[in-house]
Design an enzyme around this catalytic site. Sequence first.
Site, mmCIF file in Angstrom:
data_model
loop_
_atom_site.group_PDB
_atom_site.id
_atom_site.type_symbol
_atom_site.label_atom_id
_atom_site.label_comp_id
_atom_site.label_asym_id
_atom_site.label_seq_id
_atom_site.Cartn_x
_atom_site.Cartn_y
_atom_site.Cartn_z
ATOM 1 N N HIS A 116 -3.365 -3.389 -0.611
ATOM 2 C CA HIS A 116 -3.148 -1.954 -0.815
ATOM 3 C C HIS A 116 -2.442 -1.397 0.415
ATOM 4 C CE1 HIS A 116 -4.170 2.286 -1.543
ATOM 5 N NE2 HIS A 116 -4.442 1.929 -2.789
ATOM 6 N N TYR A 117 -1.701 -0.304 0.247
ATOM 7 C CA TYR A 117 -1.010 0.274 1.407
ATOM 8 C C TYR A 117 -1.987 0.946 2.367
ATOM 9 C CZ TYR A 117 -1.364 4.907 -0.774
ATOM 10 O OH TYR A 117 -1.825 6.069 -1.330
ATOM 11 N N ARG A 118 -3.160 1.348 1.898
ATOM 12 C CA ARG A 118 -4.164 1.938 2.785
ATOM 13 C C ARG A 118 -4.974 0.838 3.443
ATOM 14 N NH1 ARG A 118 -5.906 6.575 -1.346
ATOM 15 N NH2 ARG A 118 -4.374 8.138 -0.684
#
Length: 180
Positions: A132-134
């Site tokens: 995930h980008y987070r």
Amino acid sequence: MKKAKLLWVDLEMTGLDPEKDRILEIAAIATGWDLEPIVRGDERAEMTAVVKVPEELMRERMVGGFWEKNAESRDGLMAQNAEGKSAKTVEEELLTFISKWFGDEVILAGNSIHQDRKFIDREWPEVAKRLHYRMLDVSAWKVVFEGKYGKRFTKREAHRALDDIKGSIEELRWYLEMIK
């Protein structure tokens, strides 16, 4: 079947420059939001692997500064190098680990995880695609608690991947307890 929410990762590298340095060792632990490793039967969601790196690169990049102050960890990492696997093989093992313990969302967690992510993006692009980008970066909590409250968590600094990632999980638990 309970799926993990956080992929806790710690990497040991020859140095901190993703262009010049290489991953030497990885530890990964899959947890839920309770920060407890996922367990199925007798199996815990935990993995470690050693990446084989050219000895010349280790000798060149692991001298002076940080590694001189942490010579015992450096020497341990260098000694295990002979038993290491190729970066591609370790990437495949990590992908298998992720597929086994996670659903679609894989949030990377750890201390200064943004730095580890740079190495993952460069050396393990297939793993990077699954993330995930987070990210959950424990060092952000450290900055707030030290800066605003003058509270400091004393973490053991083994500079070995599995010990360090367990320390990062303990550290986040400590911050969460402080909030209570």
